[in-house]
Design an enzyme around this catalytic site. Structure first.
Site, PDB file in Angstrom:
ATOM      1  N   ASP A   1      -2.998  -4.894  20.511  1.00  0.00           N
ATOM      2  CA  ASP A   1      -2.146  -3.884  19.885  1.00  0.00           C
ATOM      3  C   ASP A   1      -2.936  -2.638  19.496  1.00  0.00           C
ATOM      4  O   ASP A   1      -2.424  -1.518  19.555  1.00  0.00           O
ATOM      5  CB  ASP A   1      -1.460  -4.473  18.656  1.00  0.00           C
ATOM      6  CG  ASP A   1      -0.333  -5.433  19.020  1.00  0.00           C
ATOM      7  OD1 ASP A   1       0.010  -5.518  20.206  1.00  0.00           O
ATOM      8  OD2 ASP A   1       0.191  -6.101  18.103  1.00  0.00           O
TER       9      ASP A   1
ATOM     10  N   ASN B   1       2.227   2.805  13.903  1.00  0.00           N
ATOM     11  CA  ASN B   1       2.283   1.658  12.993  1.00  0.00           C
ATOM     12  C   ASN B   1       2.446   2.056  11.532  1.00  0.00           C
ATOM     13  O   ASN B   1       3.420   1.694  10.888  1.00  0.00           O
ATOM     14  CB  ASN B   1       1.008   0.814  13.141  1.00  0.00           C
ATOM     15  CG  ASN B   1       1.252  -0.479  13.880  1.00  0.00           C
ATOM     16  OD1 ASN B   1       2.277  -0.648  14.538  1.00  0.00           O
ATOM     17  ND2 ASN B   1       0.314  -1.392  13.783  1.00  0.00           N
TER      18      ASN B   1
ATOM     19  N   ASP C   1      -5.601  -1.346  -4.677  1.00  0.00           N
ATOM     20  CA  ASP C   1      -6.671  -0.976  -3.748  1.00  0.00           C
ATOM     21  C   ASP C   1      -6.189   0.064  -2.745  1.00  0.00           C
ATOM     22  O   ASP C   1      -6.995   0.767  -2.132  1.00  0.00           O
ATOM     23  CB  ASP C   1      -7.173  -2.206  -2.989  1.00  0.00           C
ATOM     24  CG  ASP C   1      -8.089  -3.087  -3.832  1.00  0.00           C
ATOM     25  OD1 ASP C   1      -8.398  -2.702  -4.981  1.00  0.00           O
ATOM     26  OD2 ASP C   1      -8.484  -4.160  -3.352  1.00  0.00           O
TER      27      ASP C   1
ATOM     28  N   THR D   1       4.994  -5.450  11.213  1.00  0.00           N
ATOM     29  CA  THR D   1       4.366  -6.724  11.606  1.00  0.00           C
ATOM     30  C   THR D   1       2.841  -6.606  11.654  1.00  0.00           C
ATOM     31  O   THR D   1       2.171  -7.490  12.180  1.00  0.00           O
ATOM     32  CB  THR D   1       4.884  -7.189  12.976  1.00  0.00           C
ATOM     33  OG1 THR D   1       4.705  -6.147  13.935  1.00  0.00           O
ATOM     34  CG2 THR D   1       6.352  -7.570  12.895  1.00  0.00           C
ATOM     35  N   GLY D   2       2.299  -5.515  11.113  1.00  0.00           N
ATOM     36  CA  GLY D   2       0.857  -5.304  11.113  1.00  0.00           C
ATOM     37  C   GLY D   2       0.250  -5.500   9.731  1.00  0.00           C
ATOM     38  O   GLY D   2       0.439  -6.527   9.077  1.00  0.00           O
ATOM     39  N   TYR D   3      -0.482  -4.490   9.276  1.00  0.00           N
ATOM     40  CA  TYR D   3      -1.184  -4.541   7.985  1.00  0.00           C
ATOM     41  C   TYR D   3      -0.209  -4.819   6.841  1.00  0.00           C
ATOM     42  O   TYR D   3      -0.497  -5.598   5.926  1.00  0.00           O
ATOM     43  CB  TYR D   3      -1.911  -3.209   7.788  1.00  0.00           C
ATOM     44  CG  TYR D   3      -2.851  -3.127   6.612  1.00  0.00           C
ATOM     45  CD1 TYR D   3      -3.378  -4.262   5.991  1.00  0.00           C
ATOM     46  CD2 TYR D   3      -3.249  -1.878   6.130  1.00  0.00           C
ATOM     47  CE1 TYR D   3      -4.263  -4.148   4.924  1.00  0.00           C
ATOM     48  CE2 TYR D   3      -4.134  -1.759   5.073  1.00  0.00           C
ATOM     49  CZ  TYR D   3      -4.636  -2.892   4.469  1.00  0.00           C
ATOM     50  OH  TYR D   3      -5.502  -2.779   3.412  1.00  0.00           O
TER      51      TYR D   3
ATOM     52  N   LEU E   1       2.547  -6.534   6.834  1.00  0.00           N
ATOM     53  CA  LEU E   1       2.932  -7.947   6.812  1.00  0.00           C
ATOM     54  C   LEU E   1       1.847  -8.790   6.156  1.00  0.00           C
ATOM     55  O   LEU E   1       2.142  -9.690   5.360  1.00  0.00           O
ATOM     56  CB  LEU E   1       3.185  -8.431   8.242  1.00  0.00           C
ATOM     57  CG  LEU E   1       3.638  -9.890   8.404  1.00  0.00           C
ATOM     58  CD1 LEU E   1       5.012 -10.102   7.787  1.00  0.00           C
ATOM     59  CD2 LEU E   1       3.653 -10.286   9.879  1.00  0.00           C
TER      60      LEU E   1
END
Length: 296
Positions: free
Chosen positions: A74, A148, A178, A189-191, A193
Site C-alpha cells: 500500500d 490516506n 502524541d 484502514t491504515g494508521y 485503524l
C-alpha cells in the site's frame, strides 16, 4: 494502450513475477513505461521483447500513460499519487507487500490482471483525497494532498502536544496526545485503524479524526462530513512538530497554520470486477475466520 509501471524496488523472489507481468503485457502488445530508478535496478535481471520507455517524474508520465500499475504494498501505491496527480490516470495495485488494502491483487492473479487491462473489464473506484492548506507555501511542494491521511505528531521523544482543533472555524476540542490523524475513508484502514479508529466505506463522504495516544480517556475518534474545513493550532514544550501526508513528512513549528479539506479532484483506483471492499475486509482482517462459522 500504454501502461506505466511504478515500484520502489524488488526482492529476488519477486523477479519471476515481474518477468511474467512484462511477458504478458508484451504478448498482448501493450507498451510499457517503467519508472526510471526501477528500470535501472531491473536491468541485470529482466529481459524485454521491446525496450521500454521510462519516466522519472509526473511530467514524464502525463499524456503518455493510460493506466499506472503499482508493484508493491500500500505504501508503494500511495507514492503514485505524486505521479498521477490530477490527470485521472487510474492506478492498479499488485500486492508484493503484506496486508494490501489498496494493492489488493495478488501475485497469482497476474494473468487475470493483464486480461482485465486489455479488455477494460476492470472497475474504477473514485477515492477522496485530503488537501492541506498552510501559510507555508513550500509545505509538501506541488503535491499538498494525500490519499490516506494527514497527521500532526510530536517529534522524536518529546512530550505530548496540545492540538486545538476547529471545524469551519468553530472550536471542536483540544487534544492532549502524541498526535492527531485526519483520515479519508480510504485511510480509515491504515494508521487510524491501528489507533482505534473505525473502518469507513470508501464511498462515505466523511473524514475520521483519530487521536494518537490521547491523555484523556473520554476522547475517542470522531467522524465528520468531508465538506468541513478542519484547522489546527499546535502547542508543545518542543519548538518543532511533524506533519505528514501519507508517507511524506515535513517538520513544522507552532507558527505554521494548518487546515485540511477535501481535494477538488479524486484518485482513480482500479480493481478487478470480481472483488470489492467487503471481500477485502473479510480477507485482510480475517473476519469470519471462526470455527463456529465452519462447523457442521
Amino acid at each position: 494502450m500504454q501502461i506505466a509501471i511504478y515500484s520502489r524496488g524488488f526482492v529476488r523472489e519477486d523477479l519471476p513475477i515481474i518477468q511474467l507481468l512484462l511477458n504478458e503485457l508484451a504478448r498482448e502488445e501493450i507498451d510499457v513505461i517503467i519508472y526510471e530508478a526501477f528500470f535501472q535496478a531491473l536491468q541485470p535481471h529482466i529481459t524485454y521483447t521491446k525496450e521500454p520507455a521510462t519516466f522519472a517524474c509526473a511530467a514524464d508520465l502525463h499524456g503518455r500513460a493510460d493506466i499506472l500499475v503499482s508493484l508493491g504494498g500500500d505504501g508503494t501505491l500511495l507514492d503514485t499519487v505524486c505521479y498521477v496527480r490530477d490527470k485521472n490516470i487510474p492506478v492498479l495495485g499488485i500486492n508484493f507487500g503484506r496486508l494490501g488494502f489498496l494493492a489488493s491483487i495478488g501475485k497469482d492473479a497476474i494473468y487475470a490482471a493483464v486480461q482485465a487491462l486489455k479488455q477494460r473489464t476492470y472497475v474504477v473506484d473514485k477515492r477522496t483525497l485530503i488537501h492541506l492548506d498552510s501559510n507555508v507555501t513550500s509545505l509538501f511542494g506541488e503535491v499538498p494532498y494525500g490519499l490516506n491521511d494527514f497527521t500532526i505528531h510530536k517529534k522524536d521523544t518529546s512530550a505530548m502536544v496540545k492540538i486545538h482543533t476547529y471545524l469551519n472555524g468553530e472550536f471542536l476540542n483540544t487534544y492532549w496526545a502524541d498526535g492527531l490523524i485526519v483520515a479519508t475513508p480510504t485511510g480509515s484502514t491504515g494508521y487510524s485503524l491501528s489507533c482505534g479508529g473505525p473502518v469507513v466505506f470508501p464511498e462515505a463522504g466523511s473524514f475520521v479524526i483519530t487521536p494518537v495516544a490521547p491523555h484523556n480517556l473520554n476522547v475517542r475518534p470522531i467522524i465528520v462530513p468531508d465538506d468541513n474545513v478542519i484547522s489546527f493550532e499546535v502547542e508543545g514544550r518542543s519548538d518543532q512538530f511533524l506533519c505528514t501526508l501519507d508517507s511524506r513528512m515535513e517538520t513544522i513549528d507552532n507558527t505554521v497554520q494548518l487546515a485540511i479539506k477535501k481535494e477538488s479532484f479524486k484518485f482513480c483506483l482500479l480493481r478487478l470486477d470480481d472483488s470489492n471492499f467487503l471481500q477485502t475486509l473479510r480477507h485482510k482482517l480475517l473476519w469470519g475466520i471462526d470455527a463456529r462459522n465452519i462447523l457442521k
